[in-house]
Design a protein around this motif. Sequence first.
Motif, PDB file in Angstrom:
ATOM      1  N   HIS A 187       0.819  -1.207   0.000  1.00 18.97           N
ATOM      2  CA  HIS A 187       0.000   0.000   0.000  1.00 18.97           C
ATOM      3  C   HIS A 187       0.855   1.260   0.000  1.00 18.97           C
ATOM      4  N   GLY A 188       2.170   1.109   0.126  1.00 16.05           N
ATOM      5  CA  GLY A 188       3.077   2.241  -0.011  1.00 16.05           C
ATOM      6  C   GLY A 188       3.000   3.261   1.108  1.00 16.05           C
ATOM      7  N   ARG A 189       2.626   2.835   2.304  1.00 13.31           N
ATOM      8  CA  ARG A 189       2.600   3.782   3.420  1.00 13.31           C
ATOM      9  C   ARG A 189       4.021   4.146   3.783  1.00 13.31           C
ATOM     10  N   LYS A 190       4.201   5.404   4.199  1.00 14.97           N
ATOM     11  CA  LYS A 190       5.531   5.880   4.560  1.00 14.97           C
ATOM     12  C   LYS A 190       5.491   6.552   5.922  1.00 14.97           C
ATOM     13  N   GLY A 191       6.673   6.731   6.469  1.00 15.06           N
ATOM     14  CA  GLY A 191       6.808   7.504   7.691  1.00 15.06           C
ATOM     15  C   GLY A 191       6.050   6.921   8.871  1.00 15.06           C
ATOM     16  N   ILE A 192       5.428   7.815   9.621  1.00 17.22           N
ATOM     17  CA  ILE A 192       4.775   7.433  10.869  1.00 17.22           C
ATOM     18  C   ILE A 192       3.589   6.509  10.632  1.00 17.22           C
ATOM     19  N   LYS A 193       2.871   6.672   9.515  1.00 14.52           N
ATOM     20  CA  LYS A 193       1.738   5.783   9.230  1.00 14.52           C
ATOM     21  C   LYS A 193       2.211   4.345   9.126  1.00 14.52           C
ATOM     22  N   ARG A 194       3.353   4.139   8.482  1.00 15.23           N
ATOM     23  CA  ARG A 194       3.889   2.788   8.337  1.00 15.23           C
ATOM     24  C   ARG A 194       4.277   2.218   9.690  1.00 15.23           C
ATOM     25  N   LEU A 195       4.874   3.066  10.515  1.00 19.93           N
ATOM     26  CA  LEU A 195       5.276   2.595  11.838  1.00 19.93           C
ATOM     27  C   LEU A 195       4.067   2.237  12.693  1.00 19.93           C
ATOM     28  N   LEU A 196       3.040   3.068  12.631  1.00 29.68           N
ATOM     29  CA  LEU A 196       1.861   2.834  13.453  1.00 29.68           C
ATOM     30  C   LEU A 196       1.018   1.677  12.936  1.00 29.68           C
ATOM     31  N   LEU A 197       0.855   1.593  11.627  1.00 28.57           N
ATOM     32  CA  LEU A 197      -0.023   0.589  11.047  1.00 28.57           C
ATOM     33  C   LEU A 197       0.683  -0.733  10.782  1.00 28.57           C
ATOM     34  N   GLY A 198       1.998  -0.685  10.675  1.00 25.81           N
ATOM     35  CA  GLY A 198       2.735  -1.890  10.349  1.00 25.81           C
ATOM     36  C   GLY A 198       2.586  -2.206   8.873  1.00 25.81           C
ATOM     37  N   SER A 199       3.269  -3.205   8.427  1.00 29.56           N
ATOM     38  CA  SER A 199       3.194  -3.575   7.023  1.00 29.56           C
ATOM     39  C   SER A 199       3.249  -5.088   6.897  1.00 29.56           C
ATOM     40  N   GLU A 200       2.134  -5.654   6.464  1.00 29.78           N
ATOM     41  CA  GLU A 200       2.101  -7.101   6.256  1.00 29.78           C
ATOM     42  C   GLU A 200       3.087  -7.494   5.157  1.00 29.78           C
ATOM     43  N   THR A 201       3.159  -6.673   4.109  1.00 29.02           N
ATOM     44  CA  THR A 201       4.083  -6.956   3.010  1.00 29.02           C
ATOM     45  C   THR A 201       5.525  -6.942   3.509  1.00 29.02           C
ATOM     46  N   GLN A 202       5.860  -5.951   4.321  1.00 27.61           N
ATOM     47  CA  GLN A 202       7.218  -5.868   4.880  1.00 27.61           C
ATOM     48  C   GLN A 202       7.524  -7.105   5.719  1.00 27.61           C
ATOM     49  N   HIS A 203       6.559  -7.561   6.484  1.00 29.21           N
ATOM     50  CA  HIS A 203       6.756  -8.752   7.310  1.00 29.21           C
ATOM     51  C   HIS A 203       7.005  -9.982   6.430  1.00 29.21           C
ATOM     52  N   VAL A 204       6.224 -10.118   5.362  1.00 32.96           N
ATOM     53  CA  VAL A 204       6.432 -11.245   4.446  1.00 32.96           C
ATOM     54  C   VAL A 204       7.823 -11.153   3.821  1.00 32.96           C
ATOM     55  N   LEU A 205       8.205  -9.955   3.391  1.00 35.45           N
ATOM     56  CA  LEU A 205       9.522  -9.766   2.777  1.00 35.45           C
ATOM     57  C   LEU A 205      10.662 -10.176   3.707  1.00 35.45           C
ATOM     58  N   THR A 206      10.536  -9.819   4.969  1.00 36.17           N
ATOM     59  CA  THR A 206      11.640 -10.073   5.895  1.00 36.17           C
ATOM     60  C   THR A 206      11.619 -11.460   6.523  1.00 36.17           C
ATOM     61  N   HIS A 207      10.496 -12.170   6.433  1.00 37.98           N
ATOM     62  CA  HIS A 207      10.408 -13.473   7.090  1.00 37.98           C
ATOM     63  C   HIS A 207      10.259 -14.657   6.134  1.00 37.98           C
ATOM     64  N   SER A 208       9.977 -14.402   4.888  1.00 37.85           N
ATOM     65  CA  SER A 208       9.800 -15.498   3.927  1.00 37.85           C
ATOM     66  C   SER A 208      11.151 -15.967   3.396  1.00 37.85           C
ATOM     67  N   THR A 209      11.266 -17.260   3.213  1.00 34.89           N
ATOM     68  CA  THR A 209      12.459 -17.812   2.567  1.00 34.89           C
ATOM     69  C   THR A 209      12.263 -17.895   1.058  1.00 34.89           C
ATOM     70  N   LEU A 210      11.045 -17.616   0.603  1.00 44.75           N
ATOM     71  CA  LEU A 210      10.728 -17.639  -0.828  1.00 44.75           C
ATOM     72  C   LEU A 210      10.889 -16.245  -1.431  1.00 44.75           C
ATOM     73  N   PRO A 211      11.117 -16.168  -2.734  1.00 47.40           N
ATOM     74  CA  PRO A 211      11.133 -14.854  -3.371  1.00 47.40           C
ATOM     75  C   PRO A 211       9.747 -14.218  -3.270  1.00 47.40           C
ATOM     76  N   VAL A 212       9.734 -12.894  -3.096  1.00 45.54           N
ATOM     77  CA  VAL A 212       8.485 -12.146  -2.985  1.00 45.54           C
ATOM     78  C   VAL A 212       8.510 -11.017  -4.010  1.00 45.54           C
ATOM     79  N   LEU A 213       7.492 -10.985  -4.856  1.00 46.84           N
ATOM     80  CA  LEU A 213       7.332  -9.927  -5.838  1.00 46.84           C
ATOM     81  C   LEU A 213       6.300  -8.956  -5.287  1.00 46.84           C
ATOM     82  N   VAL A 214       6.737  -7.719  -5.031  1.00 40.43           N
ATOM     83  CA  VAL A 214       5.857  -6.704  -4.449  1.00 40.43           C
ATOM     84  C   VAL A 214       5.486  -5.709  -5.535  1.00 40.43           C
ATOM     85  N   LEU A 215       4.194  -5.477  -5.693  1.00 36.00           N
ATOM     86  CA  LEU A 215       3.701  -4.543  -6.692  1.00 36.00           C
ATOM     87  C   LEU A 215       3.022  -3.377  -6.011  1.00 36.00           C
TER      88      LEU A 215
END
Length: 147
Positions: A118-146
């Motif tokens: 969803h492209g959130r930045k700054g404080i919104k990203r910190l407060l809301l978190g990012s499911e995509t970011q979590h997948v990127l950092t915890h998956s052992t599989l390649p992740v294509l983010v659009l």
Amino acid sequence: MFKRILVATDGSTLSKKAVKSAISLAAQTEAELVAITVVPRYPKNYFEGALTFSPDDVARIEGEWAQEAQGTLDLVSGQAKAAGVRIKTAALSSDLVAEAVIAAAKKHKCDLIVMASHGRKGIKRLLLGSETQHVLTHSTLPVLVLR
């Protein structure tokens, strides 16, 4: 190249773009598509003394969310089949969206995860978190983010 591609969707405009791209990639590589959506569980209560919901209300609300999720998956399935792509769908129930995405990819033996950011930045990203970011950092599989 890819044999099985998982696409995570929540029915939003951005995730619809990810679905379209995943279908296109699956068609090009003759891969099977696994489309999932994660339905949260309804909170039973927040704090002691706060308004609580009856089990019937919780079941009704969760049922509505599951129906909406299935409708989203049915649309994805129709698009994939129209493009000649083999597809499996699953509506998952979990409060841990990113973990559910990763677990589904492992369960279905996928070799790529496609999802939107969803492209959130700054404080919104910190407060809301990012499911995509979590997948990127915890998956052992390649992740294509659009986006």
